[in-house]
Design an enzyme around this catalytic site. Structure first.
Site, PDB file in Angstrom:
ATOM      1  N   HIS A  52       1.195  -1.238  -0.051  1.00  0.00           N
ATOM      2  CA  HIS A  52       0.254   0.275  -0.256  1.00  0.00           C
ATOM      3  C   HIS A  52       0.579   1.625   0.056  1.00  0.00           C
ATOM      4  O   HIS A  52       2.476   0.984   0.189  1.00  0.00           O
ATOM      5  CB  HIS A  52      -0.892  -0.153   1.493  1.00  0.00           C
TER       6      HIS A  52
HETATM    7  P1  TYD Z   1      -1.503  -2.125   7.896  1.00  0.00           P
HETATM    8  O1  TYD Z   1      -0.674  -1.674   8.172  1.00  0.00           O
HETATM    9  O2  TYD Z   1      -2.231  -2.949   6.267  1.00  0.00           O
HETATM   10  O3  TYD Z   1      -0.475  -3.742   7.939  1.00  0.00           O
HETATM   11  P2  TYD Z   1       1.255  -3.312   6.883  1.00  0.00           P
HETATM   12  O4  TYD Z   1       1.218  -2.778   6.450  1.00  0.00           O
HETATM   13  O5  TYD Z   1       2.608  -3.702   8.205  1.00  0.00           O
HETATM   14  O6  TYD Z   1       1.197  -5.210   6.559  1.00  0.00           O
HETATM   15  O7  TYD Z   1      -2.246  -2.788   9.353  1.00  0.00           O
HETATM   16  C1  TYD Z   1      -2.925  -4.249   9.178  1.00  0.00           C
HETATM   17  C2  TYD Z   1      -4.236  -4.127  10.042  1.00  0.00           C
HETATM   18  O8  TYD Z   1      -3.816  -3.849  11.448  1.00  0.00           O
HETATM   19  C3  TYD Z   1      -5.290  -3.349   9.536  1.00  0.00           C
HETATM   20  O9  TYD Z   1      -6.173  -3.655   9.474  1.00  0.00           O
HETATM   21  C4  TYD Z   1      -5.015  -1.973  10.458  1.00  0.00           C
HETATM   22  C5  TYD Z   1      -4.245  -2.160  11.662  1.00  0.00           C
HETATM   23  N1  TYD Z   1      -3.527  -0.788  12.155  1.00  0.00           N
HETATM   24  C6  TYD Z   1      -4.009  -0.349  13.478  1.00  0.00           C
HETATM   25  O10 TYD Z   1      -4.734  -0.842  13.619  1.00  0.00           O
HETATM   26  N2  TYD Z   1      -2.928   0.915  13.900  1.00  0.00           N
HETATM   27  C7  TYD Z   1      -1.858   1.120  13.315  1.00  0.00           C
HETATM   28  O11 TYD Z   1      -0.672   1.891  14.045  1.00  0.00           O
HETATM   29  C8  TYD Z   1      -1.568  -0.262  12.474  1.00  0.00           C
HETATM   30  C9  TYD Z   1      -0.306   0.790  11.166  1.00  0.00           C
HETATM   31  C10 TYD Z   1      -2.409  -0.968  11.218  1.00  0.00           C
END
Ligand code: TYD
Length: 138
Positions: A52
């Site tokens: 993303h």
């Molecule tokens: P995401 O940022 O998509 O993970 P990555 O980029 O590390 O693969 O986040 C995964 C899930 O965690 C998403 O449902 C949102 C939640 N999340 C939070 O609630 N707070 C946060 O600070 C982050 C980074 C994620």
């Protein structure tokens, strides 16, 4: 922002026979004000994280333990950075697509972010990312 705006930043390293110490401060080693921190751990072998871009959020990523690769994509070019030491980190400005992979066993990715969590700041569709990038909207 382009991949040329992404920077590996060395952190202070206080070498000590009792064990080494590194640190990072707002607007000092980390070029923004930290609003949030989170960490990735227990990543199963072969898994990918990220996938993303953010509209506004800037991040600073440290491999606190172990190693992993971060690939940054600005819609034109890609560059992969291997993080494998806890005394440097990767600064990722806003508006760049990122993928994280090749996590070693027991690795920990510590991430500092310039914003509080907001799902609306995420661009999760690559086609939308390319469109916003080519329009100059991000
Ligand atoms: P995401 O940022 O998509 O993970 P990555 O980029 O590390 O693969 O986040 C995964 C899930 O965690 C998403 O449902 C949102 C939640 N999340 C939070 O609630 N707070 C946060 O600070 C982050 C980074 C994620």
């Amino acid at each position: 922002m382009t991949i040329n705006d992404v920077k590996l930043i060395d952190l202070p390293k206080i070498i000590d026979v009792r064990g080494n110490l590194s640190f990072a401060e707002n607007y000092n080693q980390i070029p923004f004000e930290i609003k949030r921190t989170y960490w990735l751990y227990d990543v199963p072998g072969g898994e990918c994280r990220g996938g993303h871009a953010y509209r506004e959020t800037q991040e600073f990523v440290i491999a606190l333990s172990g190693a992993f690769d971060v690939t940054i994509d600005d819609g034109r070019q890609k560059k992969t950075f291997t993080l494998n030491r806890s005394y440097y980190g990767l600064y990722i400005p806003k508006g760049l697509w990122r993928e994280m992979e090749n996590f070693s066993t027991n690795s920990i990715a510590l991430e500092f972010a310039s914003t509080k969590y907001d799902e609306n700041d995420y661009i999760r569709e690559y086609d939308e990312f390319l469109k916003l990038k080519s329009n100059g909207k991000i």
